[in-house]
Design an enzyme around this catalytic site. Structure first.
Site, PDB file in Angstrom:
ATOM      1  N   SER A 114     -47.459 -35.583 -99.948  1.00 17.78           N
ATOM      2  CA  SER A 114     -47.943 -34.300-100.426  1.00 17.78           C
ATOM      3  C   SER A 114     -48.514 -34.425-101.833  1.00 17.78           C
ATOM      4  CB  SER A 114     -46.794 -33.284-100.362  1.00 17.78           C
ATOM      5  OG  SER A 114     -47.230 -31.987-100.646  1.00 17.78           O
ATOM      6  N   HIS A 137     -51.121 -33.659 -96.211  1.00 15.62           N
ATOM      7  CA  HIS A 137     -51.143 -32.480 -95.336  1.00 15.62           C
ATOM      8  C   HIS A 137     -51.818 -31.333 -96.050  1.00 15.62           C
ATOM      9  CE1 HIS A 137     -47.358 -30.283 -97.002  1.00 15.62           C
ATOM     10  NE2 HIS A 137     -47.888 -31.058 -97.931  1.00 15.62           N
TER      11      HIS A 137
END
Length: 426
Positions: A114, A137
């Protein structure tokens, strides 16, 4: 990669809270193997979180560490094991590292997911340790409100994703980033290298034993660690002599200088010292800089008159002793007291010799003063003479009374059989 989340949903959740900041964030400095410059190793082993403290690693904490690094640092090894966190904190940390004059190498020690993958992508080089992974993501958040509020939030998330794609593209080139992000793509070390988000797979040697950036204080009464605790950052000022940090400061300096962002702030004098120097040096400017005060101090020292050389010490001849005047006076006083005491002792002793001769009947009472004076002149000879007189030749027991002393003496002489010339015989 979340934009914002309420306290109840922060990363730690039910995970045991760290007891010190060093469990998730610490740094060391060490000499470069080549001998030129210094290598700084920063370990980012926790979530990226704007609250900092034991919640995670914040931009403010990273900026404080970077500001406190010595100017000799030419290489920063950023070791990462992080699940990510707040995307804007990650982007801000990335830009702090980009602005630093040193080359920054991201080393993935476990996971760079992330927001942590965004930080890694912006470094000069990314090294995947064997067995490690990256995860990318689409950003997400938690929100509530009317439909218009939710649509605004969705638009904001689309903008955050475009910012992330811009960073990934700068590192790895054009890819179908929208699909990769939407699919929450997990990449092994070889896959990260193949995609372009990493440069190589290798084991990068560490700088050495951990030196804590800053331990958080003990738990308070409510069981929570204090979040805004001051850091202690090791700073190696002598990289050619030592292999680890050798000094620390209790509060990290925060750079506020305009212009070149890589300029590090020097440690300043405390307000107490500065106020004392201003008062003693006559500097009236309350905002005088350290350099101004030091210059004034140098000028004051230069104006000091040369201290005259001490006169050569006089040579003391052999057998002589040099005494302090007060000590000499004390010795003289004590000597006088001792002489007086000795004279009193001698007087008492001679009085006792005469008294003994009288008590033994060797001399008459009328002759006492004569014999006492003789003892002062020649004690040993007079004492020997008195001892040679026969004892009990003069009665010592009381035999009567008379109105005059002379009558009593005459009675004693008569009883002893002494004539008028007794005194001469004695």
């Amino acid at each position: 990669m979340n934009h914002h989340s309420p306290r109840a949903t922060r990363y730690w959740g039910s995970v045991p809270q760290p007891k010190s900041k060093s469990e998730i964030f610490n740094a060391v400095t060490s000499p470069a193997p080549s001998g030129d410059g210094t290598i700084a190793t920063i370990r980012m082993y926790g979530p990226i979180d704007s609250w900092g403290g034991w919640w995670g690693i914040s931009t403010k904490e990273v900026s404080s560490v970077l500001d406190a690094l010595p100017d000799t640092v030419t290489q920063i090894n950023l070791r990462i094991n992080s699940p990510g966190g707040e995307v804007f904190e990650g982007i801000a940390i990335l830009n702090l590292l980009r602005a630093h004059k040193a080359k920054v190498t991201a080393i993935v020690d476990g996971l760079a997911a992330s927001a942590a993958s965004i930080i890694a992508a912006g470094c000069d080089e990314v090294v995947m340790s064997p067995g490690t992974q990256q995860m990318i993501h689409s950003p997400w958040t938690i929100t509530w409100g009317a439909a218009v509020d939710l649509r605004k939030t969705a638009d904001m998330l689309d903008g955050v994703e475009r910012s992330a794609i811009e960073i990934y593209t700068a590192k790895a080139g054009q890819k179908d980033w929208a699909k990769l992000l939407a699919d929450e793509t997990w990449l092994t070390a070889p896959e990260a290298v193949a995609l372009g988000l990493a440069d190589r797979i290798a084991t990068v040697k560490d700088a050495g034993e951990t030196v804590t950036v800053g331990d958080l204080p003990d738990e308070g009464d409510d069981g929570e660690l204090i979040e805004d605790a001051a850091f202690v950052v090791p700073i190696s000022r002598f990289p050619d002599r030592i292999a680890a940090a050798v000094a620390s400061v209790s509060k990290l300096p925060v750079s506020s200088e305009p212009g070149e962002p890589n300029q590090k702030e020097k440690l300043n004098m405390s307000d107490t010292i500065k106020a004392g120097l201003r008062e003693r040096l006559g500097v009236k400017d309350a905002d005088a800089t350290d350099e101004t005060l030091l210059a004034a101090l140098d000028e004051a020292l230069a104006e000091q008159p040369d201290t005259p050389a001490a006169p050569a010490a006089a040579t003391v001849p052999d057998g002589a002793v040099v005494l302090d005047a007060a000590a000499f006076e004390e010795l003289r006083t004590n000597a006088a007291l001792g002489a007086k005491a000795r004279a009193e002792q001698e007087s008492d002793r001679r009085d006792a010799i005469v008294a003994k001769a009288l008590g033994e009947g060797r001399i008459s009472p009328n002759a006492r003063d004569k014999w006492r004076a003789a003892l002062d002149k020649d004690e040993d000879g007079t004492k020997e003479l008195l001892a040679s007189f026969p004892a009990n030749t003069v009665p010592v027991a009381e035999i009567g009374h008379s109105d005059t002393v002379n009558s009593a003496d005459e009675a004693l002489y008569a009883a002893a059989g002494w004539g008028a010339d007794e005194n001469k015989e004695a």
